[in-house]
Design an enzyme around this catalytic site. Structure first.
Site, PDB file in Angstrom:
ATOM      1  N   TYR A  84      -7.135 -15.472   0.090  1.00  0.00           N
ATOM      2  CA  TYR A  84      -6.010 -15.193   0.498  1.00  0.00           C
ATOM      3  C   TYR A  84      -5.143 -16.027   1.415  1.00  0.00           C
ATOM      4  CZ  TYR A  84      -2.302 -11.890   1.318  1.00  0.00           C
ATOM      5  OH  TYR A  84      -0.907 -11.450   1.604  1.00  0.00           O
ATOM      6  N   SER A 141       3.054 -14.648   3.831  1.00  0.00           N
ATOM      7  CA  SER A 141       2.227 -13.601   4.513  1.00  0.00           C
ATOM      8  C   SER A 141       2.062 -14.238   5.910  1.00  0.00           C
ATOM      9  CB  SER A 141       1.038 -13.386   3.863  1.00  0.00           C
ATOM     10  OG  SER A 141       0.184 -12.656   4.804  1.00  0.00           O
TER      11      SER A 141
HETATM   12  P1  NAD Z   1       1.460  -4.910  -4.693  1.00  0.00           P
HETATM   13  O1  NAD Z   1       0.086  -4.658  -4.874  1.00  0.00           O
HETATM   14  O2  NAD Z   1       1.946  -3.447  -4.322  1.00  0.00           O
HETATM   15  O3  NAD Z   1       2.173  -5.455  -5.832  1.00  0.00           O
HETATM   16  C1  NAD Z   1       1.560  -6.643  -6.305  1.00  0.00           C
HETATM   17  C2  NAD Z   1       2.345  -7.147  -7.678  1.00  0.00           C
HETATM   18  O4  NAD Z   1       1.826  -8.202  -8.330  1.00  0.00           O
HETATM   19  C3  NAD Z   1       2.321  -5.591  -8.624  1.00  0.00           C
HETATM   20  O5  NAD Z   1       3.472  -5.711  -9.485  1.00  0.00           O
HETATM   21  C4  NAD Z   1       1.113  -6.140  -9.734  1.00  0.00           C
HETATM   22  O6  NAD Z   1       1.412  -5.758 -10.942  1.00  0.00           O
HETATM   23  C5  NAD Z   1       1.320  -7.773  -9.826  1.00  0.00           C
HETATM   24  N1  NAD Z   1       0.278  -8.676 -10.145  1.00  0.00           N
HETATM   25  C6  NAD Z   1      -0.980  -8.289  -9.557  1.00  0.00           C
HETATM   26  N2  NAD Z   1      -1.799  -9.024 -10.335  1.00  0.00           N
HETATM   27  C7  NAD Z   1      -1.057  -9.716 -11.282  1.00  0.00           C
HETATM   28  C8  NAD Z   1      -1.450 -10.722 -12.230  1.00  0.00           C
HETATM   29  N3  NAD Z   1      -2.675 -11.260 -12.361  1.00  0.00           N
HETATM   30  N4  NAD Z   1      -0.637 -11.434 -13.001  1.00  0.00           N
HETATM   31  C9  NAD Z   1       0.881 -10.625 -12.756  1.00  0.00           C
HETATM   32  N5  NAD Z   1       1.103  -9.787 -11.971  1.00  0.00           N
HETATM   33  C10 NAD Z   1       0.384  -9.322 -11.128  1.00  0.00           C
HETATM   34  O7  NAD Z   1       1.596  -5.855  -3.487  1.00  0.00           O
HETATM   35  P2  NAD Z   1       2.509  -6.035  -2.251  1.00  0.00           P
HETATM   36  O8  NAD Z   1       2.026  -5.560  -1.121  1.00  0.00           O
HETATM   37  O9  NAD Z   1       3.917  -5.662  -2.640  1.00  0.00           O
HETATM   38  O10 NAD Z   1       2.425  -7.655  -2.145  1.00  0.00           O
HETATM   39  C11 NAD Z   1       3.673  -8.391  -2.930  1.00  0.00           C
HETATM   40  C12 NAD Z   1       3.418  -9.697  -2.054  1.00  0.00           C
HETATM   41  O11 NAD Z   1       3.714  -9.734  -0.726  1.00  0.00           O
HETATM   42  C13 NAD Z   1       2.124 -10.393  -2.301  1.00  0.00           C
HETATM   43  O12 NAD Z   1       2.105 -11.814  -2.560  1.00  0.00           O
HETATM   44  C14 NAD Z   1       1.384 -10.469  -1.133  1.00  0.00           C
HETATM   45  O13 NAD Z   1       0.520 -11.012  -0.786  1.00  0.00           O
HETATM   46  C15 NAD Z   1       2.478 -10.300  -0.200  1.00  0.00           C
HETATM   47  N6  NAD Z   1       2.363  -9.759   1.187  1.00  0.00           N
HETATM   48  C16 NAD Z   1       1.924  -8.299   1.553  1.00  0.00           C
HETATM   49  C17 NAD Z   1       1.837  -7.728   2.465  1.00  0.00           C
HETATM   50  C18 NAD Z   1       1.432  -6.210   2.735  1.00  0.00           C
HETATM   51  O14 NAD Z   1       1.136  -6.133   3.734  1.00  0.00           O
HETATM   52  N7  NAD Z   1       1.601  -5.400   1.692  1.00  0.00           N
HETATM   53  C19 NAD Z   1       1.844  -8.729   3.504  1.00  0.00           C
HETATM   54  C20 NAD Z   1       1.988 -10.158   3.563  1.00  0.00           C
HETATM   55  C21 NAD Z   1       2.163 -10.456   2.428  1.00  0.00           C
END
Ligand code: NAD
Length: 251
Positions: A146, A133
């Site tokens: 985080y 991130s």
């Molecule tokens: P999201 O909430 O859309 O998806 C998260 C996924 O993780 C889902 O498939 C969920 O089922 C799974 N998950 C959650 N808890 C879990 C658990 N205990 N065990 C197994 N699986 C689990 O999130 P996203 O925005 O697509 O994020 C994906 C990654 O990208 C994360 O690591 C997040 O930190 C990172 N990220 C997101 C953003 C953003 O702005 N969305 C920015 C930077 C980094």
């Protein structure tokens, strides 16, 4: 189809960024393994769309990761993407949220990697991609767990890169800025509470204020970077942390 014959496991691939990465890898011929939570019908539809197997496992638990990896079998491309967020001032940050976020956003990537590496070494090829991130490079208030986990995964990635370089395996991070997914949408109410702001204020004064483009990053843009890191052109990109954040961390 440069990933034909390769098996790819993307954690958190039932939603958001992980799903976009799974689709991109599949489009290049990889056999994709899905994992993550969701409605059974929605997951069944994704399995059908991607010709994929789905394993349900709570990756905050070491035994959950171990069962996932046992069911997944040999994996050539490992994308550690599953993550969660909690927004609260440090003095009221629930310790159980700290533990869960460190477990999922950091420790799970250690466990998947340690279990995936033996096959990658045997195959003489592997790709480990950790979705970090912008918060792996800079901090924001109220996100203690985080930010700590995301800074930590950059360190883990560097160690993997050094240990595995001679085995034909690369390990890199991708660090998106704000991407419009459920993870971002769901933190808006807590941010409203923590900062005493309206939803509009959180969207524009907190989230998009960080990104010089004033736009959210698209999931497909993050997926395109993951795909690039899997290709031959990226075989000497190792231990790096790639920002896809519209310039946020240039500031
Ligand atoms: P999201 O909430 O859309 O998806 C998260 C996924 O993780 C889902 O498939 C969920 O089922 C799974 N998950 C959650 N808890 C879990 C658990 N205990 N065990 C197994 N699986 C689990 O999130 P996203 O925005 O697509 O994020 C994906 C990654 O990208 C994360 O690591 C997040 O930190 C990172 N990220 C997101 C953003 C953003 O702005 N969305 C920015 C930077 C980094």
């Amino acid at each position: 189809m440069f990933l034909s014959g390769k098996r790819a496991l993307v954690t958190g691939s039932t939603s958001g960024i992980g799903l976009a990465i799974a689709r991109a890898l599949k489009a290049q011929g990889a056999e994709v393994l899905l994992t993550g939570f969701g409605e059974p019908e929605a997951i069944a539809a994704l399995c059908e769309e991607l010709g994929a197997m789905h394993v349900s496992a709570d990756l905050t638990l070491t035994e959950g990761v171990e069962r996932l990896m046992a069911e997944a079998g040999a994996v050539d491309v490992l994308v550690n993407n599953a993550g969660m967020q909690h927004v609260a001032p440090v003095e009221s940050f629930p310790p159980e949220k700290w533990d869960a976020i460190i477990a999922l956003n950091l420790s799970a990537a250690f466990h998947t990697a340690r279990l995936a590496v033996p096959h990658m070494k045997d195959a003489g090829w592997g790709r480990i991609i950790n979705v970090a991130s912008a918060h792996s490079l800079v901090a924001s208030p109220y996100k203690a767990a985080y930010v700590a986990a995301k800074h930590g995964i950059v360190g883990l990635t560097k160690v993997l890169a050094l240990e595995l370089a001679e085995a034909g395996i690369t390990a890199n991070c991708i660090s998106p800025g704000y991407v419009w997914t459920p993870l971002v949408e769901n933190q808006i109410p807590d941010t409203m509470a923590a900062r005493g702001m309206t939803r509009e204020q959180v969207m524009h004064d907190i989230l998009l204020a960080k990104q010089p483009t004033k736009k959210f990053v698209a999931v497909d843009e993050v997926a395109a970077m993951a795909l690039f890191l899997c290709g031959d052109a990226a075989q000497n990109i190792n231990g790096a942390n790639w920002s896809v954040d519209g310039g946020w961390t240039a500031e």
